[in-house]
Design a protein around this motif. Structure first.
Motif, mmCIF file in Angstrom:
data_model
loop_
_atom_site.group_PDB
_atom_site.id
_atom_site.type_symbol
_atom_site.label_atom_id
_atom_site.label_comp_id
_atom_site.label_asym_id
_atom_site.label_seq_id
_atom_site.Cartn_x
_atom_site.Cartn_y
_atom_site.Cartn_z
ATOM 1 N N GLN A 169 57.756 45.754 25.658
ATOM 2 C CA GLN A 169 56.173 46.352 25.923
ATOM 3 C C GLN A 169 56.490 47.888 26.433
ATOM 4 O O GLN A 169 57.113 48.124 27.153
ATOM 5 N N TYR A 210 40.165 46.463 21.259
ATOM 6 C CA TYR A 210 40.884 45.772 22.465
ATOM 7 C C TYR A 210 40.702 44.128 22.154
ATOM 8 O O TYR A 210 40.923 43.210 23.185
ATOM 9 N N ALA A 229 58.437 44.730 31.885
ATOM 10 C CA ALA A 229 57.935 44.826 30.791
ATOM 11 C C ALA A 229 58.540 45.576 29.400
ATOM 12 O O ALA A 229 58.580 45.320 28.487
ATOM 13 N N ALA A 286 54.780 50.537 28.980
ATOM 14 C CA ALA A 286 54.088 50.891 30.295
ATOM 15 C C ALA A 286 53.442 51.963 30.512
ATOM 16 O O ALA A 286 53.928 53.002 30.332
ATOM 17 N N GLN A 335 49.071 55.735 34.928
ATOM 18 C CA GLN A 335 48.028 56.721 35.243
ATOM 19 C C GLN A 335 48.201 57.671 36.377
ATOM 20 O O GLN A 335 48.617 57.114 37.379
ATOM 21 N N VAL A 346 43.342 41.679 23.952
ATOM 22 C CA VAL A 346 43.997 42.157 25.159
ATOM 23 C C VAL A 346 43.651 41.240 26.447
ATOM 24 O O VAL A 346 42.349 40.863 26.660
ATOM 25 N N GLU A 347 44.754 40.883 27.265
ATOM 26 C CA GLU A 347 44.584 40.215 28.421
ATOM 27 C C GLU A 347 45.144 41.255 29.531
ATOM 28 O O GLU A 347 45.985 42.145 29.300
ATOM 29 N N TYR A 348 44.776 40.716 30.562
ATOM 30 C CA TYR A 348 45.207 41.572 31.999
ATOM 31 C C TYR A 348 45.351 40.604 33.147
ATOM 32 O O TYR A 348 44.524 39.687 33.071
ATOM 33 N N ASP A 349 46.410 40.935 33.712
ATOM 34 C CA ASP A 349 46.820 40.202 35.210
ATOM 35 C C ASP A 349 46.682 41.072 36.357
ATOM 36 O O ASP A 349 47.139 42.331 36.063
ATOM 37 N N ILE A 350 46.244 40.478 37.472
ATOM 38 C CA ILE A 350 46.281 41.593 38.684
ATOM 39 C C ILE A 350 47.445 41.388 39.123
ATOM 40 O O ILE A 350 47.970 40.166 39.656
ATOM 41 N N LEU A 351 48.361 42.340 39.397
ATOM 42 C CA LEU A 351 49.492 42.450 40.262
ATOM 43 C C LEU A 351 49.291 42.666 41.534
ATOM 44 O O LEU A 351 49.048 43.751 41.996
#
Length: 824
Positions: A785, A689, A780, A787, A790, A692-697
């Motif tokens: 990228q 990881y 994305a 997608a 889940q 790895v970065e993440y943003d909250i949508l």
């Protein structure tokens, strides 16, 4: 008469012997065949008269039909269609009328196709020498005998005795015994022509199903190649318009209907006199309305009414795989349409697909220490021992714990064999190839000592005259490393070496599709992997050489004293040296028992079944796969083939091992994992990881969504208030005092209410997020990228409950609402 599966080959052989005598009589003269001659032939074949009950008059009619097929092969047919039909009708007049109907015949819908009608079906199908023909419900081959000129003929018949007769009649064709209403799930050699006479009103279990033929037609159409032709003899109710016209439209969806014929009393002389329809269709989008039905009283008049046979549609050419050059060892992987062991029904050799395979070459080097920050918990993975000729990076970087990376795997001496295409196209990464090499190298070694089976319990007993047990391997990779692809690679090596029986166990039977996907990626066919769940408990497994897939729940199950475990062992045999693949092996983690929330717990049944399977097959090559292998001692207690206890170790038995390691906690488990890797029986890697970065949508609810939410909240409040009244009316609580009269019922009702309410609002809020989520997915994808989505729920349990409440009529016209409104 119902014949047990294990008795079917003998019954088929006797009926075929009688049929040969009948065929000889039909060939020798043109006189009518006396029924007494058939009875005499059956008595000679069985060595006993029908009075004993071993065979029936109905069986003699089957022998007459098989004899007719044999006799017609030597008959010189005329040169025009009309004269052919006349000759076949004259031939059939020589056969006794079938006046005896049995319960088994009616239940299984065993009404053979009249000769002239069967020929007409093949005539309308326009079968050529390049066609691949499938007959899904073959009976005794009345339709199939006119398709032998095709390049390949695949015959399916559910009844075991008739399937045995077909193997005698068509030794060069593959014969299977699947439920033809699901034939599209079992076909890998996709047919270009389907000819069929399905059951009209009964399903595979013999239960009444007025739309059985519709289901069979839809399945056969789904199995057909685009542009292929299907010619089917169907019940008179199979037609557009009318009460069940919508079912006709659904069954024929995706077909361009070319001809629709109707024949009065089409099966006269075969035990029934119903009218039938003959449907001629090509697979592809319909370009016009179905043609008008041509209605006649005989096959001859039908033939005369057909001005011309519609030409076949063009079949798009299949992609041609690259031709292997210099192949010296072609190996067949054609596993479709083979459901019985070859030793029971020998078949003549026929050309099968082949490809070139190659040896995985590598060089062994001195261990290379991983360069890393001393304070880091994980380090980038790299092969410390092996250099491959054609290395391929893993799609995503892998890491290994610093403690594990400090230990090198031993030098292997096993060189796997894989399809050359897999190596040339780099379908397996270097990390996956390394696992395959070390796993197969580990299973070439025997554990120290000899052991015999215990009289009671699971612990093997050391004994100088006991069995040598083969060492196993534990694949502890995490998500993203491709455990399924690595397992498939291990199987492929053994498959190419001639070992064609293996067991693949997993947490759920639904995972068979994932297993088939990974197996196909390496060159296998989906039907090489067969589900154990389709075999009745207590019955013999007759699927031939294949990879048997089962869940742990199935492994531990039994019915009427018949254990699935014994069923598997009988199929494998005592000298089995194939693969036992324990995928998601932590499902056996409870075998050792231990301390649970409510005190001591006993061993789990599926863990016990898994250990017994290993104990009973000492020469099996055992592979465990689980991402949580070394996280808890219970997740190694079932791993009897890793050499963790017993002779040559510090622990006398499994109980001693689990007790000591459990006391040592996580640190002891880490030492165990390092020791296993040093022994060459364990590997554990995970996705990196790093970076790895993440943003909250965040999605802001719109006024309309807020209004919808409030409306549903008010609806649930109404339900809540009325539920209390319902509990009082049902006597669960006292209406006057409010006291509880049935505590369990009250608890269950409120629990069901709260859980349904939570599931409803969870689904509602999820749906409300989609106006923001879907555009984000599009952005994305446009940015190259991936997608990853889940699925929280598939509503499978809800669907199962709804289907269980439907009767046959409702099932035919399905209109289910599985949205959150269903909870309300």
């Amino acid at each position: 008469m119902i014949i047990e599966t294990d008795q079917a080959p003998a019954a088929a052989a006797r009926q075929y012997a009688a049929a040969c005598q009948i065929a000889q009589s039909l060939q020798d003269n043109n006189a009518p065949l006396p029924r007494s001659l058939a009875t005499k032939a059956m008595t000679a074949a069985y060595g006993i008269t029908a009075a004993d009950g071993t065979w029936t008059q109905r069986d003699s009619f089957v022998a007459i039909e098989v004899g007719s097929v044999l006799a017609l092969r030597s008959l010189m047919l005329p040169d025009t269609p009309t004269r052919i039909v006349e000759a076949l009708e004259e031939f059939e007049k020589r056969l006794p009328t079938q006046t005896v109907r049995s319960e088994e015949q009616i239940s299984a819908q065993h009404f053979s196709t009249p000769l002239a009608l069967a020929w007409l079906v093949s005539h309308l199908a326009v079968i050529g020498g390049d066609d691949i023909v499938l007959e899904p419900s073959a009976g005794v081959g009345m339709l199939a005998m006119w398709a032998e000129r095709a390049k390949a003929l695949h015959i399916n018949e559910l009844d075991s005795v008739r399937a045995g007769l077909l193997r005698h009649l068509f030794p060069e064709s593959s014969v299977t015994s699947f439920n033809a209403a699901q034939i599209n799930q079992h076909v890998s050699d996709t047919p270009t022509v389907v000819i069929m006479n399905p059951p009209f009103a009964r399903n595979a279990a013999g239960a009444v199903d007025p739309f059985a033929a519709h289901r069979h037609f839809a399945a056969a159409l789904a199995a057909l190649q685009p542009g292929g032709r299907i010619v089917a003899i169907m019940p008179d109710s199979f037609k557009p318009g009318g009460k069940h016209g919508s079912l006709f439209d659904r069954a024929t969806s995706g077909a361009n209907i070319q001809l629709m014929l109707r024949l009065d009393k089409g099966f006269a002389g075969k035990g029934t006199a119903v009218a039938v329809r003959i449907i001629v269709a090509d697979k592809g989008p319909a370009n016009r309305r179905p043609p008008s039905t041509v209605n006649r009283a005989s096959v001859r008049s039908l033939l005369e009414a057909i001005r011309e046979i519609p030409p076949r549609s063009n079949i798009p050419p299949a992609p041609v795989p690259p031709t292997p050059c210099g192949s010296t060892r072609p190996v067949s992987l054609f596993g479709a349409f083979r459901a019985v062991p070859a030793k029971s029904f020998p078949r003549a050799a026929r050309p099968l697909p082949s490809f070139e395979f190659a040896t995985v070459n590598y060089r062994v080097r001195d261990p290379i220490a991983a360069a890393h920050d001393d304070t880091a918990l994980y380090v980038p993975w790299r092969s410390q021992r092996l250099e491959f000729d054609n290395p391929s990076d893993h799609p995503s970087p892998l890491v290994e714990s610093a403690a594990m990376a400090a230990v090198a795997l031993p030098a292997p001496n096993y060189r796997p064999q894989l399809p050359k295409r897999v190596l040339d196209d780099k379908i397996l990464s270097t990390a996956q190839l390394e696992t395959i090499v070390h796993a197969l190298a580990a299973t070439e070694i025997d554990l120290p000592g000899r052991y015999r089976l215990p009289e009671k319990g699971l612990a093997l007993v050391p004994h100088p005259e006991g069995q040598s047990y083969r060492q196993g391997f534990f694949l502890g990779d995490g998500t993203g490393a491709g455990k399924g692809r690595q397992i498939a690679g291990i199987i492929m090596d053994q498959w190419l070496r001639g070992k064609r029986r293996h067991i693949w166990l997993s947490d759920s039977s639904a995972l068979i599709e994932d297993a088939r996907r990974d197996w196909q990626a390496l060159g296998g066919t989906p039907l090489d992997i067969q589900p154990l769940g389709r075999v009745r408990a207590g019955a013999g497994i007759e699927i031939g050489d294949s990879i048997l897939f089962a869940s742990y729940a199935t492994l531990r199950s039994e019915a009427g004293g018949d254990r699935r475990l014994d069923q598997i062992l009988n199929w494998l045999g005592g000298e089995f040296d194939g693969l036992l693949l324990f995928d998601e092996a932590h499902a056996m983690g409870g075998v050792a028992g231990g301390e649970g929330r409510f005190g001591a717990t006993s061993g789990s049944q599926q863990g016990i079944a898994g250990v017994e399977l290993q104990n009973r097959l000492p020469r099996a090559r055992v592979i465990y796969a689980s991402a949580t292998g070394a996280s808890d001692v219970n997740n190694l207690a079932y791993a009897t083939r890793l050499g963790l206890w017993g002779e040559g170790t510090a622990f006398v038995d499994r109980e001693a091992f689990t007790a000591r390691i459990r006391d040592g906690g996580v640190a002891a488990m880490e030492l165990v994992a390092r020791e296993l890797k040093a022994m060459g029986v364990y590997t554990a890697r995970a996705l990196s990881y790093a970076g790895v970065e993440y943003d909250i949508l965040e999605h802001e609810l719109t006024p309309a969504q807020i209004k919808d939410f409030d409306t549903y909240a008010d609806a649930w409040a109404i339900i809540h208030r009325n539920m209390e009244d319902a509990l009082a009316a049902a006597g669960v609580v006292d209406r006057l005092t409010g006291s509880t009269l049935n505590g369990q019922a009250l608890s269950a009702a409120r629990s069901r209410f709260e859980s349904a309410k939570q599931r409803f609002f969870s689904a509602l809020l999820l749906a409300m997020k989609l106006p923001s989520l879907l555009p984000a997915i599009d952005v994305a994808l446009q940015s190259d990228q991936s997608a990853v989505i889940q699925l929280v729920t598939t509503s499978e349990a809800l669907l199962s409950r709804r289907l269980a409440d439907l009767d046959a009529a409702d099932r035919a016209e399905l209109a289910l609402d599985l949205s959150p409104r269903e909870y309300v």
